[in-house]
Design a protein around this motif. Structure first.
Motif, PDB file in Angstrom:
ATOM      1  N   MET A  39       0.847  -1.189   0.000  1.00 24.11           N
ATOM      2  CA  MET A  39       0.000   0.000   0.000  1.00 24.11           C
ATOM      3  C   MET A  39       0.888   1.246   0.000  1.00 24.11           C
ATOM      4  SD  MET A  39      -2.901   1.019   2.779  1.00 24.11           S
ATOM      5  CE  MET A  39      -1.865   1.915   3.912  1.00 24.11           C
ATOM      6  N   ARG A  90       1.069   5.474   0.757  1.00 21.92           N
ATOM      7  CA  ARG A  90       0.414   6.552   1.494  1.00 21.92           C
ATOM      8  C   ARG A  90       0.973   7.875   0.970  1.00 21.92           C
ATOM      9  NH1 ARG A  90      -2.615   6.587   5.949  1.00 21.92           N
ATOM     10  NH2 ARG A  90      -2.223   4.383   6.306  1.00 21.92           N
ATOM     11  N   ASN A  99      -7.038  11.155  -2.045  1.00 18.38           N
ATOM     12  CA  ASN A  99      -7.071   9.792  -1.521  1.00 18.38           C
ATOM     13  C   ASN A  99      -5.685   9.480  -0.979  1.00 18.38           C
ATOM     14  OD1 ASN A  99      -7.258   7.127  -0.953  1.00 18.38           O
ATOM     15  ND2 ASN A  99      -7.932   6.474  -2.991  1.00 18.38           N
ATOM     16  N   THR A 142      -4.539   6.951   0.507  1.00 11.61           N
ATOM     17  CA  THR A 142      -4.076   5.570   0.302  1.00 11.61           C
ATOM     18  C   THR A 142      -4.624   5.070  -1.037  1.00 11.61           C
ATOM     19  OG1 THR A 142      -5.947   4.762   1.605  1.00 11.61           O
ATOM     20  CG2 THR A 142      -3.851   5.036   2.755  1.00 11.61           C
ATOM     21  N   GLU A 156      -2.665   0.746  -6.022  1.00 13.27           N
ATOM     22  CA  GLU A 156      -1.319   0.498  -6.531  1.00 13.27           C
ATOM     23  C   GLU A 156      -1.123   1.052  -7.944  1.00 13.27           C
ATOM     24  OE1 GLU A 156       2.408  -0.726  -5.778  1.00 13.27           O
ATOM     25  OE2 GLU A 156       0.723  -0.731  -4.389  1.00 13.27           O
ATOM     26  N   ARG A 172       0.605   4.375  -8.132  1.00 17.91           N
ATOM     27  CA  ARG A 172       1.894   4.536  -7.452  1.00 17.91           C
ATOM     28  C   ARG A 172       2.876   5.379  -8.289  1.00 17.91           C
ATOM     29  NH1 ARG A 172       6.226   0.470  -4.836  1.00 17.91           N
ATOM     30  NH2 ARG A 172       4.385  -0.614  -4.088  1.00 17.91           N
ATOM     31  N   GLU A 229       4.078   1.225   2.190  1.00 13.72           N
ATOM     32  CA  GLU A 229       3.834   0.426   3.398  1.00 13.72           C
ATOM     33  C   GLU A 229       3.567  -1.008   3.016  1.00 13.72           C
ATOM     34  OE1 GLU A 229       0.668   2.295   5.517  1.00 13.72           O
ATOM     35  OE2 GLU A 229       1.806   4.111   5.903  1.00 13.72           O
TER      36      GLU A 229
END
Ligand code: SF4
Length: 66
Positions: A1, A3, A37, A39, A42, A45, A65
């Motif tokens: 995940m 952040r 958002n 979190t 993926e 990213r 994370e």
């Protein structure tokens, strides 16, 4: 995940992050970037990392994370 966070003190509101990753960032009425958002999935990213690299104030933090 991952952040994503923006340091509002460092942010100068030039909007580069919102232009780079509109799925993740929006400029508020106070001309500070907001993370929509914290979190994100993926799939976002790379965009998050790109926005962090392009931020001229190094105000964006992307934490990976497990
Ligand atoms: S690119 Fe950086 S300084 Fe510019 S609005 Fe986004 S967080 Fe703020």
């Amino acid at each position: 995940m991952i952040r994503v966070a923006v340091d509002a003190v460092l942010c100068e509101g030039n909007g580069r992050c919102a232009a780079t990753a509109p799925e993740l960032f929006v400029l508020g009425d106070d001309d500070k970037s907001r993370v929509m958002n914290a979190t994100p999935p993926e799939t976002l990213r790379e965009k998050a990392l790109l926005a962090a690299r392009l931020c001229p104030r190094q105000a964006i933090t992307v934490t990976v994370e497990t």
